[in-house]
Design a protein around this motif. Structure first.
Motif, PDB file in Angstrom:
ATOM      1  N   LEU A 201     -19.339   5.006  34.853  1.00 31.03           N
ATOM      2  CA  LEU A 201     -20.368   3.952  34.819  1.00 31.03           C
ATOM      3  C   LEU A 201     -20.466   3.221  36.156  1.00 31.03           C
ATOM      4  N   ILE A 202     -19.331   2.855  36.715  1.00 31.79           N
ATOM      5  CA  ILE A 202     -19.339   2.148  38.001  1.00 31.79           C
ATOM      6  C   ILE A 202     -19.925   3.041  39.085  1.00 31.79           C
TER       7      ILE A 202
ATOM      8  N   CYS B 120     -23.769   3.427  38.654  1.00 28.72           N
ATOM      9  CA  CYS B 120     -24.446   2.165  39.002  1.00 28.72           C
ATOM     10  C   CYS B 120     -24.466   1.950  40.512  1.00 28.72           C
TER      11      CYS B 120
ATOM     12  N   PHE C 193     -28.061   2.002  42.449  1.00 25.25           N
ATOM     13  CA  PHE C 193     -28.576   0.703  42.853  1.00 25.25           C
ATOM     14  C   PHE C 193     -28.246   0.308  44.293  1.00 25.25           C
TER      15      PHE C 193
END
Length: 152
Positions: A65-66, A69, A73
């Motif tokens: 997830l990190i 992201c 982004f």
């Protein structure tokens, strides 16, 4: 206080994540694509998360997830901030240069130009005829033919 038993091997997980930080950093150093650096940053966060009694599957999910992201982004922002430009080399560096026609270019044929002491075949970019002696701008290169347009 409720203590969750931690398997013996789990105390080595911070070292696992630190090894991934080094691995991703080395890959980024060799590729310089600004991609694996985000995985290295996520693995660095995981070094500290691994010190908590969190099971490995949860750590892997958090790492994924990190990483995603950060990649989605922050990479576009970093690319815009760094403003990485491709430097034209060899014949690509000729695009946008001015040249003078040695022989006329007919709508369906080719003429010739001399540029930096080298004769090139030339064709009209928009199909309009160009007369000899006219100054042109190189729009693109197709094989060994310069695609030119009349200077306005």
């Amino acid at each position: 206080m409720l203590l969750i038993p931690v398997p013996d091997w789990q105390r080595y997980l911070p070292w696992f994540w630190l090894a991934l930080v080094v691995l991703f950093s080395v890959v980024e150093a060799f590729t310089m694509t600004l991609t694996t650096v985000w995985f290295a940053a996520a693995a660095l966060v995981m070094v500290f998360v691994a010190m908590l009694p969190l099971p490995l599957p949860a750590q892997l999910l958090l790492f994924a997830l990190i990483s995603v992201c950060l990649l989605l982004f922050t990479r576009p922002l970093a690319l815009r901030f760094l403003n990485i430009k491709k430097t034209a080399t060899n014949s690509d560096a000729l695009i946008g240069k001015r040249c003078r026609l040695l022989t006329a270019v007919s709508p369906d044929g080719k003429g010739t130009v001399r540029l930096k002491g080298v004769e090139w075949s030339a064709a009209s970019a928009d199909g309009t005829p160009l007369e000899a002696g006219k100054e042109c701008i190189i729009q693109e290169i197709q094989g060994n033919t310069l695609i030119v347009s009349a200077q306005k």
